[in-house]
Design an enzyme around this catalytic site. Sequence first.
Site, PDB file in Angstrom:
ATOM      1  N   VAL A  11      -0.336  -3.331   8.810  1.00 44.50           N
ATOM      2  CA  VAL A  11      -0.478  -2.395   7.990  1.00 44.50           C
ATOM      3  C   VAL A  11      -0.084  -0.946   8.269  1.00 44.50           C
ATOM      4  O   VAL A  11       0.707  -0.008   7.834  1.00 44.50           O
ATOM      5  CB  VAL A  11      -1.559  -2.053   6.935  1.00 44.50           C
ATOM      6  CG1 VAL A  11      -2.874  -1.644   7.682  1.00 44.50           C
ATOM      7  CG2 VAL A  11      -1.586  -1.346   5.617  1.00 44.50           C
ATOM      8  N   ASP A  12      -0.516  -0.552   9.561  1.00 44.94           N
ATOM      9  CA  ASP A  12      -0.134   0.607  10.433  1.00 44.94           C
ATOM     10  C   ASP A  12       1.378   0.794  10.517  1.00 44.94           C
ATOM     11  O   ASP A  12       2.015   1.803  10.162  1.00 44.94           O
ATOM     12  CB  ASP A  12      -0.847   0.543  11.814  1.00 44.94           C
ATOM     13  CG  ASP A  12      -0.815   1.667  12.561  1.00 44.94           C
ATOM     14  OD1 ASP A  12      -0.597   3.040  11.892  1.00 44.94           O
ATOM     15  OD2 ASP A  12      -1.274   1.849  13.581  1.00 44.94           O
ATOM     16  N   ILE A  72       0.829  -1.180  -0.157  1.00 43.03           N
ATOM     17  CA  ILE A  72      -0.094   0.044   0.057  1.00 43.03           C
ATOM     18  C   ILE A  72       0.776   1.216   0.107  1.00 43.03           C
ATOM     19  O   ILE A  72       0.374   2.327  -0.432  1.00 43.03           O
ATOM     20  CB  ILE A  72      -0.878  -0.041   1.249  1.00 43.03           C
ATOM     21  CG1 ILE A  72      -1.967   1.149   0.854  1.00 43.03           C
ATOM     22  CG2 ILE A  72      -0.337   0.342   2.482  1.00 43.03           C
ATOM     23  CD1 ILE A  72      -3.290   0.933   1.825  1.00 43.03           C
TER      24      ILE A  72
END
Length: 167
Positions: A33-34, A11
């Site tokens: 993902v953070d 991402i």
Amino acid sequence: MTVIEVVQGDITRQDTDAIVNAANESLRGGGGVDGAIHWAAGPRLAEAGAAIAPCARGDAKATPAFDLPAPIRHVIHTVGPVWKGGDRDEPAVLASCYRRCLEVADELGARSVAFPAISTGIFGFPPDRAARIAVDTLRSTRTSVERVRLMAFDPKTRALLTATLQT
């Protein structure tokens, strides 16, 4: 009309105006993902997040993208629900995450946004239910965003999102 596509990949390397961070309430970074977004954006992202925290579940707030590569200009942070069996408004909170992210994207003038599979990691939301909520909410929300990218970390998630998008 918003075009929704499914992409497997990182991402933090998308050619979108904004990316969505599946964050925690503190907006200072965490795992999954953070953590990946915070690592790629650099330490100023945590500082900016702390300045606008806390972020309630189902809400969204934006920061600059800092050290993320162009064309990414914004990180939209949203806090998804922790799955507790589905009878504590988890589906409604997850739908709110997607709606609020689109609203924030509109406020920023973003025309393209990449979303992770919000709440399906450590927060435990069943991926098939989360995919249906994501697709239905993105399809039904009025927005000026022209392109939404649903990001899959692995082939299994890509297949699930693709199948959901086709129904």
